[in-house]
Design an enzyme around this catalytic site. Structure first.
Site, mmCIF file in Angstrom:
data_model
loop_
_atom_site.group_PDB
_atom_site.id
_atom_site.type_symbol
_atom_site.label_atom_id
_atom_site.label_comp_id
_atom_site.label_asym_id
_atom_site.label_seq_id
_atom_site.Cartn_x
_atom_site.Cartn_y
_atom_site.Cartn_z
ATOM 1 N N SER A 13 0.861 -1.188 0.000
ATOM 2 C CA SER A 13 0.000 0.000 0.000
ATOM 3 C C SER A 13 0.902 1.244 0.000
ATOM 4 O O SER A 13 2.134 1.124 0.012
ATOM 5 C CB SER A 13 -0.911 -0.025 1.211
ATOM 6 O OG SER A 13 -0.131 -0.102 2.375
ATOM 7 N N LYS A 17 -1.243 5.624 -5.457
ATOM 8 C CA LYS A 17 -2.297 5.434 -6.478
ATOM 9 C C LYS A 17 -3.159 6.679 -6.597
ATOM 10 O O LYS A 17 -3.610 7.040 -7.673
ATOM 11 C CB LYS A 17 -3.255 4.297 -6.068
ATOM 12 C CG LYS A 17 -2.683 2.928 -6.139
ATOM 13 C CD LYS A 17 -3.793 1.888 -6.078
ATOM 14 C CE LYS A 17 -4.640 1.914 -4.816
ATOM 15 N NZ LYS A 17 -3.942 1.491 -3.592
ATOM 16 N N CYS A 381 -10.324 25.946 12.691
ATOM 17 C CA CYS A 381 -11.322 25.155 13.417
ATOM 18 C C CYS A 381 -10.989 25.093 14.909
ATOM 19 O O CYS A 381 -11.127 26.101 15.590
ATOM 20 C CB CYS A 381 -11.470 23.782 12.779
ATOM 21 S SG CYS A 381 -13.121 23.105 13.071
ATOM 22 N N HIS A 507 -12.546 25.103 7.238
ATOM 23 C CA HIS A 507 -11.288 24.476 6.797
ATOM 24 C C HIS A 507 -10.869 24.991 5.422
ATOM 25 O O HIS A 507 -11.147 24.348 4.405
ATOM 26 C CB HIS A 507 -11.450 22.950 6.746
ATOM 27 C CG HIS A 507 -11.542 22.336 8.100
ATOM 28 N ND1 HIS A 507 -10.432 21.972 8.819
ATOM 29 C CD2 HIS A 507 -12.610 22.055 8.873
ATOM 30 C CE1 HIS A 507 -10.817 21.476 9.985
ATOM 31 N NE2 HIS A 507 -12.130 21.509 10.045
ATOM 32 N N GLU A 509 -8.130 24.896 4.052
ATOM 33 C CA GLU A 509 -7.120 24.046 3.397
ATOM 34 C C GLU A 509 -7.725 23.124 2.349
ATOM 35 O O GLU A 509 -7.009 22.603 1.504
ATOM 36 C CB GLU A 509 -6.338 23.238 4.441
ATOM 37 C CG GLU A 509 -7.100 22.114 5.150
ATOM 38 C CD GLU A 509 -7.829 22.561 6.414
ATOM 39 O OE1 GLU A 509 -8.154 23.762 6.526
ATOM 40 O OE2 GLU A 509 -8.095 21.718 7.284
HETATM 41 N N1 GLN Z 1 -13.554 19.539 18.034
HETATM 42 C C1 GLN Z 1 -13.999 20.803 17.553
HETATM 43 C C2 GLN Z 1 -15.482 20.780 17.207
HETATM 44 O O1 GLN Z 1 -16.054 19.750 17.008
HETATM 45 C C3 GLN Z 1 -13.186 21.252 16.370
HETATM 46 C C4 GLN Z 1 -13.310 20.367 15.176
HETATM 47 C C5 GLN Z 1 -12.223 20.570 14.156
HETATM 48 O O2 GLN Z 1 -11.202 21.166 14.435
HETATM 49 N N2 GLN Z 1 -12.432 20.037 12.953
HETATM 50 O O3 GLN Z 1 -16.093 21.832 17.095
#
Ligand code: GLN
Length: 546
Positions: A13, A17, A381, A507, A509
């Site tokens: 693995s 891929k 987050c 997020h 990213e």
């Molecule tokens: N644990 C936090 C929440 O649920 C942050 C989640 C995260 O960073 N993706 O809000």
């Protein structure tokens, strides 16, 4: 008619891929074709959302809120394919749908079996994943040929091919040519055996992509061709890249994989594969002289894949700022044990998302260090939530301020559970997931970076800035720079007085591309670069990111 490419893997693995599939997608798009990409994962979890980063690496989130395999991140970074919930199926997801049908009585009393019911469901999933109207649907089958759990998937794609004209389907097998240091030789036997296994199942690969550390000689290609029943020109070398994963499509194209695929699938386009912009990016990247160093303070820094999209986004932001981004991977727990000295000399501090209590206080310390020392800071987050906690405790003097996630009885729950999360007791797929709107406040740093007021970003969380504390924050030095208009949720916090300090609940990213870096990452790296120059650090040892 959609043409199909199935990508399988053999020997071991982690052969890449996913990268190979993404690279093929890019090559075909740059030839004027449209593609869709899909991953079939043989494990039994319904999706990777409930898996630990130790097991699985990053969970990638699509616009429509699917929690998926990190290979989908490569697909989106390399191509324009629209990825959805139909872009990632697991054994668990397939079985759940078949069992639900059985419970509804849809099988009219028949015995439900792997063949044809599970294989039919897999074939339907492949159809669903192939967005209508695309020229080529690329489906990667996770795992390694020979595993028990991948058998139904391989059987399904065998049947799938049998039901179509020969030039509608191409099987590409990614395999390994190990180099034995002791004897100084590369070995073809594992490849022969892996192709043998595939042929036992009834799949004859059309193309072999051989992962190697050293060049594959013509004799080796010939030998593999003979033993594996694959034409010699279709035995393609994929050597380890020198400095960036974005070299892969260029290398594959140079070896003629684009022509080979188009010829086999009868795809006629009136253009050659145009990788000019991509090559330009690679040559710029190769000659970069400036460097900045960013500390990523997380819980899983020892894992290669846990913050994959963040590392990639930093690299993209580096390309556009003409600098290499060196990453100092800092364990959040170490910040507590060893002190913030371990952050000395960095030009930026990024605290990524996460779950669980371990490392929280270290992240909070690192953020305080960034705030008090005017070091560019970017919180994502959980990183944003920690920034809010740090500010509440140390600036607003709300003693014991915390998130309800880790301190259910805190006197100051500055981060609380979202109202619609309170009744949820099931784990998989129940967070606030996928794309949501965010209205940026005019005049903020975020507004300036995005150069627009209305944005959409992807989320994966249950906890959120507590609006009961909003007034106190609004009166303070911390600005609330982005709000979700539908539910009035705080999505971005900033410190306008600081050199660069942004925390986002989403997020970003997941939306950065090598040629279109995400605006906040771009701004963050720009600020980090300015910080390097200001502090007049000497030249740093350069480490390739991608
Ligand atoms: N644990 C936090 C929440 O649920 C942050 C989640 C995260 O960073 N993706 O809000």
């Amino acid at each position: 008619m959609v043409k199909h490419i199935f990508v399988t893997g053999g020997v071991v693995s982690s052969l890449g891929k996913g990268l190979t599939s993404a690279a093929i997608g890019l090559i075909l798009e740059q030839r004027g074709l449209t593609v869709s990409l899909q991953k079939l994962d043989p494990y039994i979890n319904v999706d990777p959302g409930t898996m630990s980063p130790y097991q699985h690496g990053e969970v990638y989130v699509t616009d429509d809120g699917a929690e998926t395999d990190l290979d989908l991140g490569h697909y989106e970074r390399y191509t324009h394919a629209v990825l959805t919930k139909s872009s990632n199926f697991t054994t668990g997801k397939i079985y759940s749908s078949v069992i639900a049908k059985e419970r509804r009585g849809d099988y009219l009393g028949r015995t439900v079996q792997v063949i044809p019911h599970i294989t039919d469901a897999i074939k339907e999933a492949i159809h669903e994943g192939a967005n209508s109207g695309v020229d080529v649907a690329i489906t990667e089958i996770g795992g390694t040929v020979g595993d028990i759990e991948s058998l139904p998937f391989l059987e399904a794609v065998r049947q799938f091919a049998l039901e179509r004209p020969k030039d509608d389907v191409l099987f590409l097998h990614v395999t390994l040519l190990p180099y034995l240091r002791a004897s100084g030789e590369m070995k073809t036997k594992p490849t022969q055996q892996s192709v043998g296994k595939l042929r036992e199942i009834g799949i004859q690969p059309d193309v072999l992509v051989c992962r190697t550390e050293k060049p594959m000689t013509r004799e080796m290609a010939q030998k593999i061709s003979l033993f594996c029943n694959v034409r010699p020109e279709a035995v393609i070398e994929e050597r380890d890249v020198e400095y960036s994963i974005y070299e892969v499509p260029v290398d594959l194209c140079r070896l003629g994989l684009d022509e080979l695929i188009c010829k086999h699938l009868g795809l006629q386009t009136n253009m050659e594969t145009d990788l000019a912009a991509w090559k330009q990016m690679l040559s710029t990247l190769k000659d970069l002289e400036q460097t900045c160093e960013i500390a990523v303070v997380g819980k899983y820094i020892q894992l290669h894949d846990a913050y994959k999209s963040i590392y990639e986004s930093l690299a993209h932001a580096g390309f556009s700022n003409l600098c290499k981004v060196k990453i100092r991977k800092v364990s959040a727990e170490d910040v507590l044990v060893k002190g913030t000295e371990i952050l000395n000399g960095v030009d930026g501090i990024l605290v990524p998302g996460g779950f669980g209590e371990r490392g929280i206080e270290g992240k909070i310390q690192a953020i305080r260090f960034a705030r008090e020392n005017n070091i560019p800071f970017f919180g994502i987050c959980l990183g944003m939530q920690c920034a809010v906690i740090e500010f509440a405790r140390n600036v607003l003097e709300l003693e014991g301020a915390h998130t309800l996630e880790h301190s259910p009885h805190t006197t100051h729950p500055v981060i609380s559970l979202m109202a619609d999360q309170r009744e949820i007791d099931q784990k998989g797929g129940t967070m606030r997931l996928g794309a949501y709107d965010c209205q940026l406040v005019a005049g903020t740093r975020s507004h300036e970076l995005y150069a627009t007021e209305q944005i959409s970003e992807r989320h994966r969380h249950r906890f959120e800035f507590n609006n009961e504390y909003r007034e106190q924050f609004e009166k303070s030095a911390m600005g609330l720079a982005g709000i979700n208009p539908q539910r009035d949720l705080v999505e971005i916090v900033e410190l306008p007085e600081h050199t660069f300090y942004i925390g986002v609940q989403f997020h970003p990213e997941f939306k950065s591309r090598p040629l279109q870096p995400h605006p906040i990452f771009r701004g963050f790296v720009e600020a980090a670069l300015a910080h390097t120059k200001e502090n007049n650090h000497g030249p740093k040892e350069v480490e390739t990111l991608a």
